[in-house]
Motif scaffolding. Structure first.
Motif, PDB file in Angstrom:
ATOM      1  N   HIS A 231       0.737  -1.193  -0.181  1.00 53.16           N
ATOM      2  CA  HIS A 231       0.019  -0.033   0.027  1.00 53.16           C
ATOM      3  C   HIS A 231       0.941   1.320   0.210  1.00 53.16           C
ATOM      4  O   HIS A 231       1.680   1.542   0.774  1.00 53.16           O
ATOM      5  N   SER A 232       0.505   2.200  -0.704  1.00 50.15           N
ATOM      6  CA  SER A 232       0.938   3.463  -0.860  1.00 50.15           C
ATOM      7  C   SER A 232       2.457   3.294  -1.039  1.00 50.15           C
ATOM      8  O   SER A 232       3.215   2.710  -1.739  1.00 50.15           O
ATOM      9  N   TYR A 233       3.384   3.987   0.077  1.00 47.73           N
ATOM     10  CA  TYR A 233       4.885   3.833  -0.132  1.00 47.73           C
ATOM     11  C   TYR A 233       5.336   2.469   0.148  1.00 47.73           C
ATOM     12  O   TYR A 233       6.520   2.242  -0.395  1.00 47.73           O
ATOM     13  N   GLY A 234       4.341   1.661   0.748  1.00 51.05           N
ATOM     14  CA  GLY A 234       4.653   0.114   0.768  1.00 51.05           C
ATOM     15  C   GLY A 234       4.814  -0.438  -0.593  1.00 51.05           C
ATOM     16  O   GLY A 234       5.768  -1.547  -0.734  1.00 51.05           O
ATOM     17  N   SER A 235       4.400   0.122  -1.585  1.00 52.29           N
ATOM     18  CA  SER A 235       4.706  -0.450  -2.976  1.00 52.29           C
ATOM     19  C   SER A 235       5.980   0.001  -3.535  1.00 52.29           C
ATOM     20  O   SER A 235       6.497  -0.727  -4.415  1.00 52.29           O
ATOM     21  N   VAL A 236       6.693   1.060  -3.087  1.00 51.05           N
ATOM     22  CA  VAL A 236       7.957   1.410  -3.317  1.00 51.05           C
ATOM     23  C   VAL A 236       8.791   0.423  -2.958  1.00 51.05           C
ATOM     24  O   VAL A 236       9.955   0.110  -3.364  1.00 51.05           O
ATOM     25  N   GLY A 254      -2.835   2.014  -4.370  1.00 50.71           N
ATOM     26  CA  GLY A 254      -2.608   3.326  -3.815  1.00 50.71           C
ATOM     27  C   GLY A 254      -1.144   3.658  -4.067  1.00 50.71           C
ATOM     28  O   GLY A 254      -0.740   4.444  -3.138  1.00 50.71           O
ATOM     29  N   SER A 255      -0.618   3.335  -5.257  1.00 47.78           N
ATOM     30  CA  SER A 255       0.921   3.455  -5.253  1.00 47.78           C
ATOM     31  C   SER A 255       1.384   4.641  -6.018  1.00 47.78           C
ATOM     32  O   SER A 255       0.828   5.190  -6.812  1.00 47.78           O
ATOM     33  N   PRO A 256       2.246   5.193  -5.453  1.00 49.65           N
ATOM     34  CA  PRO A 256       3.052   6.509  -6.215  1.00 49.65           C
ATOM     35  C   PRO A 256       3.924   5.940  -7.275  1.00 49.65           C
ATOM     36  O   PRO A 256       4.668   6.994  -7.983  1.00 49.65           O
ATOM     37  N   GLY A 257       4.273   4.885  -7.529  1.00 43.18           N
ATOM     38  CA  GLY A 257       5.245   4.121  -8.327  1.00 43.18           C
ATOM     39  C   GLY A 257       5.943   3.166  -7.681  1.00 43.18           C
ATOM     40  O   GLY A 257       6.067   3.145  -6.428  1.00 43.18           O
ATOM     41  N   MET A 258       6.629   2.363  -8.371  1.00 41.94           N
ATOM     42  CA  MET A 258       7.427   1.279  -7.921  1.00 41.94           C
ATOM     43  C   MET A 258       8.904   1.252  -8.141  1.00 41.94           C
ATOM     44  O   MET A 258       9.672   0.376  -8.087  1.00 41.94           O
ATOM     45  N   ILE A 285      -0.320  13.069  -7.680  1.00 43.55           N
ATOM     46  CA  ILE A 285       1.042  13.311  -7.559  1.00 43.55           C
ATOM     47  C   ILE A 285       1.677  12.593  -8.930  1.00 43.55           C
ATOM     48  O   ILE A 285       1.365  11.723  -9.345  1.00 43.55           O
ATOM     49  N   PRO A 286       2.843  13.572  -9.354  1.00 46.10           N
ATOM     50  CA  PRO A 286       3.338  13.470 -10.581  1.00 46.10           C
ATOM     51  C   PRO A 286       4.204  12.132 -10.500  1.00 46.10           C
ATOM     52  O   PRO A 286       4.806  11.843  -9.640  1.00 46.10           O
ATOM     53  N   ASN A 287       3.906  11.285 -11.444  1.00 51.64           N
ATOM     54  CA  ASN A 287       4.715   9.871 -11.566  1.00 51.64           C
ATOM     55  C   ASN A 287       5.851  10.017 -12.463  1.00 51.64           C
ATOM     56  O   ASN A 287       5.826   9.658 -13.706  1.00 51.64           O
ATOM     57  N   VAL A 288       6.826  10.730 -11.874  1.00 52.22           N
ATOM     58  CA  VAL A 288       8.100  10.869 -12.474  1.00 52.22           C
ATOM     59  C   VAL A 288       9.251  10.452 -11.506  1.00 52.22           C
ATOM     60  O   VAL A 288       8.998  10.355 -10.536  1.00 52.22           O
ATOM     61  N   ARG A 289      10.614  10.213 -11.938  1.00 54.14           N
ATOM     62  CA  ARG A 289      11.584  10.221 -11.189  1.00 54.14           C
ATOM     63  C   ARG A 289      12.688  11.309 -11.881  1.00 54.14           C
ATOM     64  O   ARG A 289      13.082  11.235 -12.983  1.00 54.14           O
ATOM     65  N   PHE A 290      13.053  11.807 -10.763  1.00 54.79           N
ATOM     66  CA  PHE A 290      14.079  13.205 -11.452  1.00 54.79           C
ATOM     67  C   PHE A 290      14.774  13.718 -10.124  1.00 54.79           C
ATOM     68  O   PHE A 290      14.307  14.049  -9.021  1.00 54.79           O
ATOM     69  N   ALA A 291      16.221  13.706 -10.266  1.00 52.98           N
ATOM     70  CA  ALA A 291      17.047  14.204  -9.054  1.00 52.98           C
ATOM     71  C   ALA A 291      16.701  13.524  -8.060  1.00 52.98           C
ATOM     72  O   ALA A 291      16.531  13.964  -6.697  1.00 52.98           O
TER      73      ALA A 291
END
Length: 340
Positions: A231-236, A254-258, A285-291
């Motif tokens: 769930h959520s940050y747990g999916s990271v 409810g994932s912000p991304g994995m 929440i924007p689904n990106v990875r940057f810096a």
């Protein structure tokens, strides 16, 4: 143009984290609890296996050589080690953690009948609890929570299906008629609030190591490969652990991304599922990875390649395990293998 769009999305993400907009709140920086269990130095002085270097399979073999009296002796004298040692017999871990809970002021966790699989009192406290008979289960599930979960908030009552305890109980109730055990696993240092810690992967990296070891420990004690509900940050956490998981299914909700662009990038043999309801604020929440910020592609994006779990009748960010929802029914089906 594509790079420009990604840069602007990253700027938006950074602004979101800093300002607390779009449903995100400020959070305080956390130091992850890592390394072997507390008490390991005293344990090793007796010539017992190094908890940091011994695999769960080796731990299981070690305990199999001990008689009942010697096992109980280790529980009495080294409860914080035995209680957190993946691969050790689960009933010994329950007994050891009951001792730790009583000694450490976690009275609720020490109540009779609770099956505490792990209890590390360092930091904010990490805990895992089993619902059902893990030693005889035909199906096992593990709930991996997101932010604001620790030993004190593990089973708070003001958010019934937003805590690992509440999610695990609901899932097990939904699988009645099957021999199912569900583990509520708050075995890592979670972010507090949804600030910079939640937008970066440091805490998830530390948690991924512990989660992978948990699944290897289940295998070492003869439990079936689990379904993980992240769930959520747990999916990271689950995404970073994926290549090392001994699991049948990984479900991101409810994932912000994995921290992966596609299912293939997870490098797992487990089936990968994803759920997100229309009212979940995580969708903003924007689904990106940057810096170093952000966790990448939305797992419910068709391009990611996960199997979709219907969740249109779930409510908000913590409604996925609410009784009567299509998401919970699907989770139960995944747990017992009916969706295979």
């Amino acid at each position: 143009m594509r790079r420009y769009k990604r840069t602007m999305a990253a700027v938006a993400l950074a602004t979101t984290v800093i300002s607390g907009t779009a449903g995100w709140a400020s959070g305080s920086a956390q130091e992850p609890v890592t390394g072997p269990p507390p008490g390991s130095a005293a344990w090793q002085r007796e010539g017992l296996p190094d908890p940091a270097a011994t695999t769960p399979a080796q731990v299981a073999r070690f305990f199999s050589t001990l008689g009942p009296d010697r096992q109980q002796d280790l529980v009495r004298r080294h409860p914080t080690v035995v209680g957190n040692l993946d691969g050790a017999p689960v009933k010994l871990r329950y007994a050891a953690n009951s001792r730790t809970a009583k000694a450490g002021g976690f009275e609720d966790l020490a109540r009779p009948g609770r099956q505490i699989l792990a209890l590390d009192p360092r930091g904010r406290g990490q805990v895992a609890e089993v619902y059902g008979d893990l030693s005889r289960a035909e199906h096992v599930a593990v709930v991996v929570p997101g932010s604001d979960i620790d030993a004190r908030t593990f089973d708070r009552t003001n958010d019934a299906y937003g805590t690992p305890a509440g999610m695990a109980k609901s899932l097990r109730d939904a699988t009645k008629g099957h021999r199912t055990a569900v583990i509520a696993w708050a075995g890592y240092t979670t972010p507090v609030g949804v600030g910079v810690d939640a937008a970066t992967g440091d805490l998830a990296e530390a948690g991924a190591d512990r989660l992978a070891r948990l699944t290897r420990g289940l295998d070492a004690t003869g439990a079936p490969d689990p379904a993980l509900f992240c769930h959520s940050y747990g999916s990271v956490v689950c995404g970073l652990a994926a290549p090392r998981l001994d699991a049948a299914d990984v479900v991101a909700l409810g994932s912000p991304g994995m921290r992966a662009d596609t299912v293939a990038d997870l490098r797992t043999n487990a089936r990968v599922w994803a759920a997100k309801d229309p009212s979940d604020w995580i969708d903003r929440i924007p689904n990106v990875r940057f810096a170093g910020l952000g966790h990448g592609t939305d797992p419910t994006d068709p391009a990611f390649g996960a199997r979709r779990v219907p969740a249109s009748d779930a409510d908000g960010h913590t409604g996925y395990f609410a009784p009567g929802t299509e998401s919970l029914r699907t989770f139960a089906s995944i747990t017992v293998g009916a969706s295979r």
